[in-house]
Design a protein around this motif. Structure first.
Motif, mmCIF file in Angstrom:
data_model
loop_
_atom_site.group_PDB
_atom_site.id
_atom_site.type_symbol
_atom_site.label_atom_id
_atom_site.label_comp_id
_atom_site.label_asym_id
_atom_site.label_seq_id
_atom_site.Cartn_x
_atom_site.Cartn_y
_atom_site.Cartn_z
ATOM 1 N N ALA A 147 0.827 -1.207 0.000
ATOM 2 C CA ALA A 147 0.000 0.000 0.000
ATOM 3 C C ALA A 147 0.857 1.250 0.000
ATOM 4 N N ILE A 148 2.070 1.143 0.549
ATOM 5 C CA ILE A 148 2.995 2.274 0.692
ATOM 6 C C ILE A 148 4.397 1.786 0.347
ATOM 7 N N LEU A 149 5.183 2.637 -0.301
ATOM 8 C CA LEU A 149 6.606 2.387 -0.480
ATOM 9 C C LEU A 149 7.382 3.254 0.507
ATOM 10 N N ASP A 150 8.303 2.637 1.243
ATOM 11 C CA ASP A 150 9.113 3.365 2.212
ATOM 12 C C ASP A 150 10.539 3.441 1.674
ATOM 13 N N ILE A 151 10.975 4.645 1.316
ATOM 14 C CA ILE A 151 12.249 4.853 0.641
ATOM 15 C C ILE A 151 13.266 5.405 1.636
ATOM 16 N N GLY A 152 14.428 4.750 1.713
ATOM 17 C CA GLY A 152 15.461 5.182 2.647
ATOM 18 C C GLY A 152 16.800 5.373 1.972
ATOM 19 N N GLY A 153 17.487 6.448 2.308
ATOM 20 C CA GLY A 153 18.785 6.742 1.723
ATOM 21 C C GLY A 153 19.927 6.711 2.718
ATOM 22 N N GLU A 154 19.660 6.226 3.944
ATOM 23 C CA GLU A 154 20.703 6.118 4.956
ATOM 24 C C GLU A 154 20.450 4.862 5.779
#
Length: 368
Positions: free
Chosen positions: A136-143
């Motif tokens: 339902a949601i995409l959780d994007i992380g860059g660290e």
């Protein structure tokens, strides 16, 4: 100082299983017949009473006057149905478990570091696969926030995160960004993100509270004991369940005081962050207590170290079974959001779980 906690302890498949004497937990698909009403001092239980919904008014009426108002508020919160999340044109209902798929655009995340960094086509394909599989949601992380990970300069984090937000937004996705930095979240919001998932609970940057309030974003507040770059250090619990509960209450109150709307706050007990195996298990076994704070709950346990510790040190990529077991435990505790790597498998488990819950509502009925 004495504190009160209303903890769901006796779950049932349907209200008719207890002749209607059951509460629908947080407006979801879980029903509870028995509750522990606990009075604690310095993390130590000094009184414990058991009550059902029918007997709860009598139990609450006998509490010390200084605890009565808090107990009544927790009792109301346990049955509070949460409104859907509005994420752009997407509406995410919270009356059933929803899946948040993890997209790490980092070189060093503990499970999939480097797999989706530096190749937008690969990352875009993975995002599309997760959406198609039921995220339902995409959780994007860059660290990476694993123990020992090096902090990332916010400029580099923005360069990693924004392209992923842009192509996810182009797919029509509801988007969360896993960051501690308001500058990163501001850039991500402009690119189409909807949820500010802050593992420091808006403590890492002095501008975080003000930005969260001004942005109008939904905010995830996660428990972690560390206040600097290392979120895992400094843990010192009298009772991990009560201490995390009180910590999240304090951060929730700070966010609301800063201007964040109460109905835009999600809470995460922070499994794996500065907690031992026994402390993680204590939190898993008492997840339902956190509904008493009155906000949707996010559970992030996918592929985490505790699974390896319980399964012959299985490596991160070989922890699917344990991840599913913990996800189901979260669903059984009424958690609304499950943050996972393995979306298709978790969605299948969720759909079977939901089918069982639906069927239980019509079980054992008398035919005319």
């Amino acid at each position: 100082m004495a504190r009160i906690y209303l903890c769901p302890t006796g779950f049932c498949k349907s209200p008719q299983a207890e002749h209607g004497d059951a509460l629908r937990l947080a407006g979801g698909m879980v029903y509870v017949h028995r509750f522990a009403v606990i009075i604690a001092e310095a993390g130590r239980v000094v009184q414990r009473h058991l009550a059902s919904p029918a007997s709860m008014p009598e139990v609450l009426a006998k509490l010390p006057a200084e605890l009565a108002a808090e107990a009544e508020e927790q009792w109301a919160n346990l049955s509070l149905a949460h409104p859907p999340l509005q994420c752009g044109d997407r509406i995410i209902r919270l009356d059933q478990p929803q899946i948040m798929g993890i997209l790490n655009v980092t070189p060093d995340s503990f499970s999939d570091g480097g797999q989706f960094l530096g190749d937008d086509d690969v990352a875009r394909a993975h995002a599309g696969e997760m959406l198609s599989a039921g995220a339902a949601i995409l959780d994007i992380g860059g660290e990476s926030t694993r123990p020992g990970a090096d902090p990332v300069w916010e400029g580099d984090e923005i360069k990693r995160v924004v392209p992923a937000v842009e192509f996810s937004s182009a797919m029509g996705a509801a988007i969360s960004v896993d960051t501690r930095r308001p500058a990163v979240m501001e850039a991500a919001q402009k690119a189409g993100a909807h949820i500010y998932n802050d593992v420091s609970a808006l403590r890492h940057d002095p501008r975080s509270l003000e930005f969260a309030a001004a942005s109008g974003l939904t905010v995830v507040l996660m428990h972690a004991p560390g206040s600097g770059d290392n979120l895992h250090e400094g843990a010192d619990y009298n009772n991990v369940v009560f201490d995390v509960f009180e910590w999240l209450r304090e951060r929730r109150d700070a966010a609301i005081e800063a201007g964040v709307r109460s109905d835009r706050i999600i809470l995460d007990p922070g499994l794996g962050f500065g907690k031992s195996l026994s402390e993680n298990l204590a939190l898993m076994n008492n997840l339902a207590l956190f509904h008493a704070l009155g906000h949707p709950l996010l559970l992030g346990v996918s592929r985490k170290r505790m699974i390896g510790a319980l399964s012959k040190e299985a490596p991160a990529h070989d922890r699917l079974g344990g991840s599913l077991a913990l996800a189901i435990a979260g669903m059984n505790a009424g958690c609304q959001l499950l943050r996972v790597h393995d979306v298709a498998e978790t969605a299948q488990a969720r759909d079977v779980w939901r089918g069982q819950r639906d069927a239980a509502l019509t079980d054992f009925t008398l035919n005319d």
